[in-house]
Design an enzyme around this catalytic site. Structure first.
Site, PDB file in Angstrom:
ATOM      1  N   CYS A 115     133.227   5.201 -21.817  1.00  0.00           N
ATOM      2  CA  CYS A 115     131.625   5.093 -21.962  1.00  0.00           C
ATOM      3  C   CYS A 115     131.128   4.041 -22.632  1.00  0.00           C
ATOM      4  O   CYS A 115     129.853   3.855 -22.717  1.00  0.00           O
ATOM      5  CB  CYS A 115     131.347   6.545 -22.454  1.00  0.00           C
ATOM      6  SG  CYS A 115     131.934   8.159 -21.554  1.00  0.00           S
ATOM      7  N   HIS A 251     124.299   6.266 -25.190  1.00  0.00           N
ATOM      8  CA  HIS A 251     125.146   6.754 -24.071  1.00  0.00           C
ATOM      9  C   HIS A 251     124.600   8.192 -23.846  1.00  0.00           C
ATOM     10  O   HIS A 251     124.498   8.967 -24.796  1.00  0.00           O
ATOM     11  CB  HIS A 251     126.623   6.509 -24.327  1.00  0.00           C
ATOM     12  CG  HIS A 251     127.503   7.541 -23.601  1.00  0.00           C
ATOM     13  ND1 HIS A 251     127.467   7.447 -22.223  1.00  0.00           N
ATOM     14  CD2 HIS A 251     128.603   8.498 -23.701  1.00  0.00           C
ATOM     15  CE1 HIS A 251     128.296   8.282 -21.663  1.00  0.00           C
ATOM     16  NE2 HIS A 251     128.899   8.842 -22.537  1.00  0.00           N
ATOM     17  N   ASN A 281     126.296  12.736 -17.393  1.00  0.00           N
ATOM     18  CA  ASN A 281     127.263  11.452 -17.797  1.00  0.00           C
ATOM     19  C   ASN A 281     127.728  10.372 -17.011  1.00  0.00           C
ATOM     20  O   ASN A 281     128.881  10.723 -16.227  1.00  0.00           O
ATOM     21  CB  ASN A 281     128.335  12.236 -18.848  1.00  0.00           C
ATOM     22  CG  ASN A 281     129.362  11.346 -19.922  1.00  0.00           C
ATOM     23  OD1 ASN A 281     128.904  10.034 -19.329  1.00  0.00           O
ATOM     24  ND2 ASN A 281     129.737  11.720 -20.659  1.00  0.00           N
TER      25      ASN A 281
END
Length: 324
Positions: A115, A251, A281
């Site tokens: 990520c 993020h 996500n």
């Protein structure tokens, strides 16, 4: 020696055609819209069709960024794709995007920091550009996490989505950049935390792709408690403070993590760019997707001070400060 800056000159994004709401997921696993929204802030996500591979999504986002910058394939001499879900073990997804766009010069490679990949990729591209190693770079975050989630694990399958985002960075002499560009960055990794967020497979271990595994509470605790160090360091290296930020683009993993991290640093919540509700996500794609949304809707404007920040499996985490 001439001082150079890496200036953002274009953004782009791409999402799969299929939207999957929380309500649809309740038909697949034992969960509820209320449970998902309360714990994550996610209301929907996009899932890629079989033909929508990571390179396909990445190519679309990269082309959109080129169009936004008013540039062509001939203007790019570096392609970096941050991804944990490449089309193939090799060649790199970046080379497939390079070929699809018709770029015939320079280098192309993937970068894997889960990520945090896009922050790592921006930092890497900045080093190339400011040292004269390239003139213009496509920096892409592209993922198809739906391929590696366990669709029987209700604690993780509801979190992730697919998509891609990209920016074009251009090397400019510092005087011509007029203060714009990547101002600072800070990166960290600590491999001792591997078991908290990982995929239980790979070509060198099981010979299979494997599935994502996560200890959600441990990831939450670490994300809020430990990763703000890179934000502070990036601000200090640029000689500025959180109060000077115009936008915080983290993020997009979990709304509670995002807001808790901002509160800890002293970043006002109205300066946070949130897209987790609509995208879920998307790992390395989440920051460039959010940047493109906020730039195109008029929030991020030239001259704004923007902080990007992320944490990924490993753990790896980082932050970068950009004068837009």
């Amino acid at each position: 020696m001439t001082s150079l800056r890496s200036v953002v000159v274009g953004t782009g994004s791409s999402l799969p055609a299929r939207v999957v709401t929380n309500a649809e997921l309740t038909e697949r696993v034992d969960t509820s819209d209320e449970w998902i929204v309360q714990r994550t802030g996610i209301r929907q996500r996009y899932l890629a069709a079989p033909e929508e591979t990571t390179s396909v999504l990445g190519t679309r986002a990269a082309q959109a960024a080129l169009d936004d910058a008013g540039l062509s394939a001939d203007d790019i001499d570096l392609v970096i794709c941050a991804t944990s879900t490449p089309d193939h073990t090799f060649p790199s997804t970046a080379t497939q995007i390079q070929a699809a766009l018709g770029i015939r010069q320079g280098a192309a490679f993937d970068l894997q920091a889960v990520c945090a990949g896009f922050v790592f990729a921006v930092t890497t591209a900045d080093k190339f550009l400011t040292t004269g190693g390239a003139r213009r770079a496509l920096v892409i975050g592209a993922e198809t996490f739906s391929r590696i989630v366990d669709w029987e694990d209700r604690t993780t399958c509801v979190l992730f989505g697919d998509g891609a985002g990209a920016i074009v960075l251009e090397a400019r002499e510092a005087e011509a950049a007029e203060g714009r560009g990547v101002l600072s960055s800070s990166l960290r990794s600590d491999g001792r935390h591997r078991d908290k967020l990982y995929v239980d497979g790979g070509p060198g271990s099981t010979g299979t792709t494997g599935h994502l595994r996560m200890e959600g509470r441990e990831v939450f605790r670490f994300a809020v408690g430990s990763v703000t160090d890179v934000i502070v360091e990036a601000l200090e290296r640029a000689g500025t403070t959180a109060a000077d930020l115009d936008w915080f683009v983290p993020h997009q993993a979990n709304r509670r993590i995002i807001e808790a991290s901002a509160d800890k640093i002293g970043i006002a919540r109205d300066k946070i760019v949130l897209t987790v509700d609509r995208h879920g996500n998307t790992s390395a794609a989440s920051i460039p997707l959010a940047l493109d949304v906020a730039r195109r809707d008029g929030r991020i404007r030239e001259g704004d001070l923007v902080m990007i920040e992320a944490i990924g499996g490993g753990f790896s985490w980082g932050a970068a400060l950009i004068r837009w």
